[in-house]
Design a protein around this motif. Structure first.
Motif, PDB file in Angstrom:
ATOM      1  N   MET A 316       3.172   1.087 -15.307  1.00  0.00           N
ATOM      2  CA  MET A 316       3.411   0.352 -14.058  1.00  0.00           C
ATOM      3  C   MET A 316       4.404  -0.766 -14.301  1.00  0.00           C
ATOM      4  O   MET A 316       4.033  -1.931 -14.515  1.00  0.00           O
ATOM      5  N   SER A 364      -2.928  -5.509  -8.688  1.00  0.00           N
ATOM      6  CA  SER A 364      -2.329  -6.585  -9.482  1.00  0.00           C
ATOM      7  C   SER A 364      -3.104  -7.885  -9.361  1.00  0.00           C
ATOM      8  O   SER A 364      -3.111  -8.691 -10.289  1.00  0.00           O
ATOM      9  N   THR A 397       4.987  -0.790  -6.123  1.00  0.00           N
ATOM     10  CA  THR A 397       4.448   0.562  -6.301  1.00  0.00           C
ATOM     11  C   THR A 397       5.584   1.582  -6.306  1.00  0.00           C
ATOM     12  O   THR A 397       5.568   2.538  -7.092  1.00  0.00           O
TER      13      THR A 397
HETATM   14  N1  ASP Z   1      -0.408  -0.949  -5.979  1.00  0.00           N
HETATM   15  C1  ASP Z   1       0.091  -0.778  -7.307  1.00  0.00           C
HETATM   16  C2  ASP Z   1       0.118   0.696  -7.665  1.00  0.00           C
HETATM   17  O1  ASP Z   1      -0.648   1.469  -7.162  1.00  0.00           O
HETATM   18  C3  ASP Z   1      -0.693  -1.538  -8.312  1.00  0.00           C
HETATM   19  C4  ASP Z   1      -0.486  -3.019  -8.060  1.00  0.00           C
HETATM   20  O2  ASP Z   1       0.495  -3.560  -8.591  1.00  0.00           O
HETATM   21  O3  ASP Z   1      -1.249  -3.625  -7.337  1.00  0.00           O
HETATM   22  O4  ASP Z   1       0.926   1.112  -8.455  1.00  0.00           O
END
Ligand code: ASP
Length: 435
Positions: A316, A364, A397
């Motif tokens: 990520m 996050s 994301t």
């Molecule tokens: N929403 C992000 C994802 O699903 C995770 C985040 O940074 O909150 O990749």
């Protein structure tokens, strides 16, 4: 949804533009001509999200089992695993460094006056603080403890992807080590499940323009524009850092490590990027990412089914970058100077937590609270960024998913796969075979 003969990504883009207009017109009261249209957006958006989420568990399990079994011996698996993890670590580190540089350069949190007044603490802060107050170093350990689930069915139903991935990796590995008569039946079974899941993904994706419209219109209506004003500098710092990663770092990697045309790749995976943007969930987007990378970019099933499910949870870049910028912003807002050593701790924790957090909306925030607690910053600092978190979530994301898809292409090329991104919008008629 074959209203127009437009390609899917155009349909989604148009839906997105219309959604922004609709969201602004409807506004925060949610009413249009006396009808609560936000409730309708919510209903339709949830239906689409549910449909995507419905696919995740069987898709992850079947694709990893088939992928690992298809790779063959432990040498090949070790090589692919090593490359995959190496790529994830490399890109996440690049992303964090970019975030750290930009936030130190722009210093969005440096203002006169108390942070609460200047940035306007969000109302839900108290509640959030309570739910996050017991976060600390133990939580990082807990994230990684869940990697080995005590009960794989419970892990699946709780959406603990790391545990599910670990189990599936082992299952696929040992599938090739049992007697032929069992191995064959097992392989065909999981391969069949995988093919079915991909077809179900195609069906769900037909509704993507509608789902995207509803999800984004609801977000725009709920967030409004007013929330952005005090946080504009923070917002644009994150956007700039994400943009550097998206438009510079990843294309350079595609060009020089993958030796493919970056624009062609971005076009091939655009439905996945737009779905990631709209759902703010890497996990929910996984079926679409796999579909795009395999069918549009031409990466083999063997590589996609190993690299992408792992990437959706572990890799990520956008999240890691965001965590770092957010923590630095909160420190600046409270007038706390972080030493170089503490900044290094932030970087390390951003890397670790971005691996461990789930690919779901707002994941996050939990990670940020862990980092804040670890470096001794006030937890209520999270309240400063809540107002703009959702929109930034959508963006990070999209970056997370882009990086996963770039990884699949780069790793496939390094494995000597042919025909990747060679023709514009390559789309094989049949789902690709396992090997
Ligand atoms: N929403 C992000 C994802 O699903 C995770 C985040 O940074 O909150 O990749």
């Amino acid at each position: 949804m074959k209203l127009l003969n437009l390609k899917l990504h155009w349909q989604i883009l148009i839906a997105l533009a219309l959604a922004i207009v609709a969201g602004l017109v409807v506004g925060q009261d949610g009413l249009l001509l006396g009808v609560n249209v936000v409730a309708v957006f919510d209903f339709v958006g949830q239906l689409f999200l549910n449909a995507l989420k419905m696919l995740i568990v069987p898709l992850i399990v079947s694709s990893i089992i088939v992928g690992v079994a298809g790779i063959g011996g432990s040498d090949a698996l070790g090589r692919l695993g090593g490359k995959t993890l190496g790529y994830y670590a490399l890109t996440s580190t690049f992303a964090i460094v970019v975030g750290l540089l930009v936030v130190n350069l722009v210093q969005p949190g440096v203002v006169d006056g108390s942070p609460e007044q200047v940035f306007g603490l969000s109302e839900d802060t108290e509640e959030l603080k309570e739910s996050l107050s017991d976060k600390g170093a133990d939580d990082i350990v807990a994230i990684f403890l869940r990697m080995i689930p005590t009960n794989v069915v419970a892990a699946a139903s709780a959406g603990q992807m790391l545990g599910l991935i670990f189990f599936s990796l082992l299952y696929g590995f040992f599938l090739t080590r049992v007697a032929n008569q069992y191995a064959e039946v097992q392989y065909n079974f999981w391969q069949g499940m995988f093919e079915i899941m991909m077809r179900m993904t195609d069906l769900v994706m037909r509704f993507a323009p509608l789902g995207v419209f509803a999800l984004v219109a609801e977000t725009v209506a709920n967030t409004g524009l007013a929330a952005f004003a005090p946080l504009a500098k923070f917002f644009f710092t994150v956007v700039a850092a994400l943009a550097i990663h998206f438009f510079v770092t990843l294309p350079l990697l595609l060009r020089f490590l993958g030796r493919v045309h970056p624009a062609r790749h971005y076009r091939a995976v655009s439905p996945a990027l737009l779905t990631a943007f709209s759902t703010a969930s890497s996990s929910a987007t996984l079926p679409v990412t796999m579909d795009c990378v395999e069918k549009n970019a031409g990466v083999s099933n063997k590589t996609t089914s190993f690299v992408l499910p792992l990437g959706a949870t572990v890799n990520m870049d956008g999240t890691a970058l965001y965590e770092c910028v957010a923590v630095m912003f909160i420190a600046q807002a409270y007038g706390i100077e972080l030493s170089l050593a503490t900044q290094f701790t932030v970087v390390l924790l951003a890397l670790l937590t971005s691996i461990g957090v789930a690919g779901i909306p707002a994941a996050s925030l939990v990670a940020i609270s862990i980092i804040l607690a670890a470096v001794g910053l006030p937890l209520e600092g999270i309240g400063l960024i809540l107002a703009v978190d959702r929109v930034l979530d959508m963006m990070r994301t999209a970056v997370n998913v882009t990086s996963d898809s770039c990884g699949a292409v780069i790793i496939a090329k390094s494995e000597g796969e042919q025909g990747i991104l060679e023709q514009e919008g390559k789309r094989s008629a049949e789902a690709a075979p396992a090997n």
